[in-house]
Design a protein around this motif. Structure first.
Motif, short mmCIF file in Angstrom:
data_model
loop_
_atom_site.label_atom_id
_atom_site.label_comp_id
_atom_site.label_asym_id
_atom_site.label_seq_id
_atom_site.Cartn_x
_atom_site.Cartn_y
_atom_site.Cartn_z
N VAL A 1 0.88 -1.27 0.04
CA VAL A 1 0.00 0.02 -0.07
C VAL A 1 0.92 1.20 0.07
CG1 VAL A 1 -1.67 1.36 1.35
CG2 VAL A 1 -1.77 -1.15 1.20
N VAL A 2 0.60 2.07 -1.04
CA VAL A 2 1.23 3.47 -0.83
C VAL A 2 0.52 4.33 -0.18
CG1 VAL A 2 2.39 5.23 -2.39
CG2 VAL A 2 2.36 2.75 -3.12
N VAL A 3 1.01 5.28 0.66
CA VAL A 3 0.17 6.72 1.20
C VAL A 3 0.74 7.85 0.55
CG1 VAL A 3 -0.26 7.50 3.19
CG2 VAL A 3 0.00 5.13 3.30
N LEU A 4 -0.39 8.50 -0.20
CA LEU A 4 -0.25 9.64 -0.72
C LEU A 4 -0.79 10.84 -0.44
CD1 LEU A 4 -0.70 8.20 -4.39
CD2 LEU A 4 1.59 8.34 -3.28
N ARG A 5 -0.33 12.11 -0.41
CA ARG A 5 -1.17 13.10 -0.19
C ARG A 5 -1.17 13.93 -1.55
NH1 ARG A 5 1.62 15.58 4.51
NH2 ARG A 5 0.20 14.05 5.59
N GLY A 6 -2.51 14.45 -1.53
CA GLY A 6 -2.62 15.08 -2.80
C GLY A 6 -3.20 16.69 -2.47
N LEU A 7 -2.93 17.57 -3.18
CA LEU A 7 -3.23 19.19 -2.77
C LEU A 7 -3.95 19.62 -4.00
CD1 LEU A 7 -2.93 21.69 -1.49
CD2 LEU A 7 -0.67 22.18 -2.75
N ASP A 8 -5.19 20.12 -4.02
CA ASP A 8 -5.87 20.84 -4.83
C ASP A 8 -5.59 22.08 -4.71
OD1 ASP A 8 -7.80 22.17 -6.43
OD2 ASP A 8 -9.44 20.94 -5.73
N LYS A 9 -4.84 22.67 -5.66
CA LYS A 9 -4.30 24.22 -5.59
C LYS A 9 -5.39 24.99 -5.70
CE LYS A 9 -0.08 22.83 -7.86
NZ LYS A 9 0.83 23.11 -9.12
N VAL A 10 -6.58 24.73 -6.18
CA VAL A 10 -7.70 25.65 -6.26
C VAL A 10 -8.28 25.94 -5.21
CG1 VAL A 10 -9.82 26.29 -7.59
CG2 VAL A 10 -8.16 25.14 -8.86
N THR A 11 -8.71 24.97 -4.34
CA THR A 11 -9.28 24.95 -2.98
C THR A 11 -8.52 25.10 -1.85
OG1 THR A 11 -9.67 22.64 -2.79
CG2 THR A 11 -11.25 23.94 -3.89
N ALA A 12 -7.02 24.89 -2.09
CA ALA A 12 -5.97 24.53 -1.07
C ALA A 12 -6.34 23.65 -0.02
CB ALA A 12 -5.94 26.03 -0.49
N ARG A 13 -7.14 22.49 -0.48
CA ARG A 13 -7.31 21.46 0.49
C ARG A 13 -6.45 20.33 0.21
NH1 ARG A 13 -13.86 21.35 0.83
NH2 ARG A 13 -14.09 23.60 1.53
N THR A 14 -6.09 19.61 1.18
CA THR A 14 -5.29 18.28 1.41
C THR A 14 -5.96 17.09 1.56
OG1 THR A 14 -4.09 18.59 3.21
CG2 THR A 14 -2.88 19.64 1.52
N ARG A 15 -5.67 16.11 1.05
CA ARG A 15 -6.11 14.71 1.22
C ARG A 15 -5.21 13.83 1.05
NH1 ARG A 15 -9.81 11.96 -3.14
NH2 ARG A 15 -9.28 9.72 -2.33
N VAL B 1 0.86 15.80 -5.97
CA VAL B 1 0.79 14.72 -5.31
C VAL B 1 1.95 14.43 -5.03
CG1 VAL B 1 0.36 12.03 -5.74
CG2 VAL B 1 -1.02 13.84 -6.69
N TRP B 2 2.06 13.58 -3.38
CA TRP B 2 3.43 13.51 -2.93
C TRP B 2 3.40 12.00 -2.38
CZ3 TRP B 2 1.03 18.33 -1.38
CH2 TRP B 2 1.72 19.35 -1.73
N VAL B 3 4.31 11.42 -2.33
CA VAL B 3 4.65 9.93 -1.46
C VAL B 3 4.79 10.40 -0.06
CG1 VAL B 3 5.76 7.95 -1.35
CG2 VAL B 3 5.33 8.80 -3.66
N ILE B 4 4.00 9.54 0.84
CA ILE B 4 4.23 9.90 2.32
C ILE B 4 4.91 8.56 3.06
CG2 ILE B 4 2.91 10.38 4.24
CD1 ILE B 4 3.00 12.64 2.53
N ASP B 5 4.37 7.31 2.43
CA ASP B 5 4.44 6.30 3.20
C ASP B 5 4.58 5.16 2.35
OD1 ASP B 5 5.76 4.67 5.22
OD2 ASP B 5 3.77 4.86 6.58
N CYS B 6 4.81 3.95 2.65
CA CYS B 6 4.75 2.67 1.83
C CYS B 6 4.47 1.57 3.10
CB CYS B 6 5.87 2.36 1.12
SG CYS B 6 5.99 0.83 0.35
N ARG B 7 3.37 0.88 3.07
CA ARG B 7 3.04 -0.13 3.94
C ARG B 7 2.98 -1.65 3.50
NH1 ARG B 7 -1.81 3.63 6.50
NH2 ARG B 7 -0.51 5.30 7.13
N ALA B 8 3.49 -2.58 4.41
CA ALA B 8 3.21 -3.96 4.10
C ALA B 8 1.92 -4.52 4.24
CB ALA B 8 4.33 -4.70 4.67
#
Length: 158
Positions: A59-73, A151-158
């Motif tokens: 499993v890859v944990v990613l973080r996404g940023l919407d530059k229009v609304t400035a929200r991250t997920r 989009v950024w990589v945050i973590d990798c889980r087994a």
């Protein structure tokens, strides 16, 4: 004044032989072992490598940023699966996280497509905007270049 300059020159001449020694060789076996561990994941290293010290993640944990609304997920993507983030379709192909005794690094191979519509809400063939490796410690090295999303990589889980 002359004495001070003369003393400086003499000390430089006396110290020069110690500077000329070759300091490129490691001083201990532990330094060699650490260097081997750091180079183990290097694909350009042509020396026969031992087994990797970590297993690929599922499993890859990613973080996404919407530059229009400035929200991250933050979201998780299983290897081989695709997740939607706004107009992006993100497919994770591989990830690995080094163990704590090595230099910390998490990396993943991602393919990201920008979905398109025909103006009436019907999806048409999208454009691949990114295909490659992303590193958690160096997000600017291989970034997704998109006007609306990051989009950024945050973590990798087994």
């Amino acid at each position: 004044m002359k004495t001070c300059v003369l003393a400086s020159i003499v000390s430089l001449v006396l110290a020069a032989p110690s500077w000329a020694q070759d300091n490129t060789q490691p001083t201990s076996d532990s330094a060699t072992d650490a260097a081997d561990l750091l180079r183990r994941d290097d694909p350009d290293n042509t020396v026969q490598r031992g087994p990797l010290s970590s297993e690929p993640g599922t499993v890859v944990v990613l973080r996404g940023l919407d530059k229009v609304t400035a929200r991250t997920r933050d979201f998780e993507v299983e290897i081989g699966d695709t997740v939607q983030f706004g107009a992006l379709s993100i497919t994770a192909q591989y990830c690995r996280k080094r163990p704590p005794e090595e230099t910390p690094e998490t990396y993943a191979f991602l393919q990201i497509n920008d979905r398109r519509t025909d103006g009436f809400g019907v999806d048409v063939e999208g454009e691949q905007v990114f295909s490659g490796w992303m590193f958690a410690s160096r997000p600017a090295q291989n970034p997704l270049e998109h006007p609306v999303y990051d989009v950024w990589v945050i973590d990798c889980r087994a």
